[in-house]
Write a protein that holds these residues in place. Structure first.
Motif, PDB file in Angstrom:
ATOM      1  N   VAL A  73       0.847  -1.017   0.100  1.00  0.00           N
ATOM      2  CA  VAL A  73      -0.107  -0.062   0.077  1.00  0.00           C
ATOM      3  C   VAL A  73       1.006   1.390   0.018  1.00  0.00           C
ATOM      4  N   ASN A  74       1.953   1.092   1.026  1.00  0.00           N
ATOM      5  CA  ASN A  74       2.976   2.487   0.880  1.00  0.00           C
ATOM      6  C   ASN A  74       3.702   2.640  -0.485  1.00  0.00           C
ATOM      7  N   GLU A 172      -9.865   5.544   1.265  1.00  0.00           N
ATOM      8  CA  GLU A 172      -9.647   5.823   2.420  1.00  0.00           C
ATOM      9  C   GLU A 172      -9.252   4.886   3.456  1.00  0.00           C
ATOM     10  N   LYS A 173      -9.593   3.641   3.303  1.00  0.00           N
ATOM     11  CA  LYS A 173      -9.149   2.589   4.545  1.00  0.00           C
ATOM     12  C   LYS A 173      -7.558   2.261   4.311  1.00  0.00           C
ATOM     13  N   ALA A 174      -7.212   2.190   2.831  1.00  0.00           N
ATOM     14  CA  ALA A 174      -6.055   1.933   2.463  1.00  0.00           C
ATOM     15  C   ALA A 174      -4.982   2.898   2.859  1.00  0.00           C
ATOM     16  N   ARG A 175      -5.348   4.326   2.585  1.00  0.00           N
ATOM     17  CA  ARG A 175      -4.449   5.478   2.888  1.00  0.00           C
ATOM     18  C   ARG A 175      -4.451   5.423   4.453  1.00  0.00           C
ATOM     19  N   ALA A 176      -5.144   5.036   5.290  1.00  0.00           N
ATOM     20  CA  ALA A 176      -5.074   4.969   6.632  1.00  0.00           C
ATOM     21  C   ALA A 176      -3.933   4.137   6.990  1.00  0.00           C
ATOM     22  N   VAL A 177      -3.428   3.360   6.434  1.00  0.00           N
ATOM     23  CA  VAL A 177      -2.284   2.473   6.827  1.00  0.00           C
ATOM     24  C   VAL A 177      -0.932   3.060   6.224  1.00  0.00           C
ATOM     25  N   VAL A 178      -1.042   4.259   5.197  1.00  0.00           N
ATOM     26  CA  VAL A 178       0.183   4.694   4.957  1.00  0.00           C
ATOM     27  C   VAL A 178       0.973   5.580   5.989  1.00  0.00           C
ATOM     28  N   SER A 179       1.993   5.553   5.948  1.00  0.00           N
ATOM     29  CA  SER A 179       3.231   5.943   7.088  1.00  0.00           C
ATOM     30  C   SER A 179       4.051   6.816   6.355  1.00  0.00           C
ATOM     31  N   PRO A 180       4.630   7.960   7.048  1.00  0.00           N
ATOM     32  CA  PRO A 180       5.756   8.476   6.345  1.00  0.00           C
ATOM     33  C   PRO A 180       6.875   8.032   5.945  1.00  0.00           C
ATOM     34  N   ILE A 181       7.556   7.979   5.061  1.00  0.00           N
ATOM     35  CA  ILE A 181       8.604   7.681   4.642  1.00  0.00           C
ATOM     36  C   ILE A 181      10.133   8.336   5.456  1.00  0.00           C
ATOM     37  N   ALA A 182      10.633   7.361   6.189  1.00  0.00           N
ATOM     38  CA  ALA A 182      11.891   7.746   6.766  1.00  0.00           C
ATOM     39  C   ALA A 182      13.307   7.380   5.997  1.00  0.00           C
ATOM     40  N   PRO A 183      14.313   8.244   5.891  1.00  0.00           N
ATOM     41  CA  PRO A 183      15.548   7.906   5.521  1.00  0.00           C
ATOM     42  C   PRO A 183      15.829   6.630   5.862  1.00  0.00           C
ATOM     43  N   LEU A 184      16.530   6.042   5.231  1.00  0.00           N
ATOM     44  CA  LEU A 184      16.934   4.503   5.487  1.00  0.00           C
ATOM     45  C   LEU A 184      17.457   4.223   6.849  1.00  0.00           C
ATOM     46  N   GLU A 185      18.345   5.131   7.303  1.00  0.00           N
ATOM     47  CA  GLU A 185      19.008   5.191   8.424  1.00  0.00           C
ATOM     48  C   GLU A 185      17.908   5.155   9.797  1.00  0.00           C
TER      49      GLU A 185
END
Length: 240
Positions: A73-74, A172-185
């Motif tokens: 999803v992400n 909208e339900k799928a977008r609710a599981v989206v999380s911000p992308i963090a740099p790999l570290e």
């Protein structure tokens, strides 16, 4: 060789041959950018492992079907954002297929009918779609609140029995599981590793992989080195 139950994510680029024919350099640059900016940190954040890179395709394995679905999803969400201002004919879009099965892990490769099933499900997927097998649905239906469409059974090449296929609705339900992308570290920063149990070693192919046991100890001085090894492992498909 090691046999284990795992979740597999297969993806490839929609219309890759046409995109390469029309703009080879631009297409390759976008595919690489998607992999490094989006897919690698997303996969790391969901405890996945890029097993194989195949030009426009990826094979990723997960210990958890839930994390495999969340990762998918992400991936599709952030690729969609990237494509927002690009003409449709020039967009690099992906199909994703998911399956759970008993796989044979051989060095930095993965084998088994389950891989073929994931790849065939991916080939059925619509552009920007996430299709999955009934085995995936069984493992996530009580853990993720998502809208799923039953697409029925499909007969596909090299698989003897029809595959029951489901489609995840990107709403909208799928977008609710989206999380911000963090740099790999940052994606691996939460890992606490005991110094004596963490090392980089060459595998048979001469590449370097991270071997670590998660404990309650921490290493701060070596985090950059660990991150560099993790990126190399994700990029080349080695185990972490």
């Amino acid at each position: 060789m090691e046999r284990r139950l795992t979740a597999i994510l297969a993806s490839d680029v929609v219309g890759y041959s046409r995109l390469i024919r029309e703009n080879e350099a631009g297409t390759l640059a976008i595919v690489k950018s998607h992999r490094e900016r989006l897919f690698e940190p997303i996969v790391a954040a969901h405890n996945g492992r890029i097993v194989k890179l195949m030009g426009d395709g990826l094979l990723i394995d997960f210990a958890s079907a839930v994390e495999a679905v969340q990762c998918a999803v992400n991936m599709q969400h952030y690729v969609g954002i990237d494509n927002k201002d690009i003409p449709q004919n020039s967009q690099v879009r992906y199909r994703i297929g998911l399956n759970v099965g008993d796989f044979v892990m051989d060095q930095d490769d993965i084998h088994g009918d389950g891989v073929n099933v994931a790849a065939r499900i991916e080939s059925l997927s619509d552009p920007d779609g996430i299709y999955m097998s009934a085995k995936v649905i069984e493992q996530v239906k009580t853990k993720l609140d998502l809208n799923i469409e039953d697409l029925g059974k499909h007969q596909v090449k090299i698989i003897s029995d029809p595959i029951h296929v489901f489609s995840l609705v990107m709403d909208e339900k799928a977008r609710a599981v989206v999380s911000p992308i963090a740099p790999l570290e940052k994606a691996i920063k939460k890992i606490s590793v005991h110094r004596s149990r963490c090392r980089c070693r060459p595998d048979i192919g001469g590449r370097r992989v991270v071997v670590a046991t998660v404990t309650h100890g921490t290493i701060t001085r070596s985090r950059q080195a660990i991150c560099a090894c993790v990126r190399q492992a994700l990029h080349r498909g080695n185990g972490v």
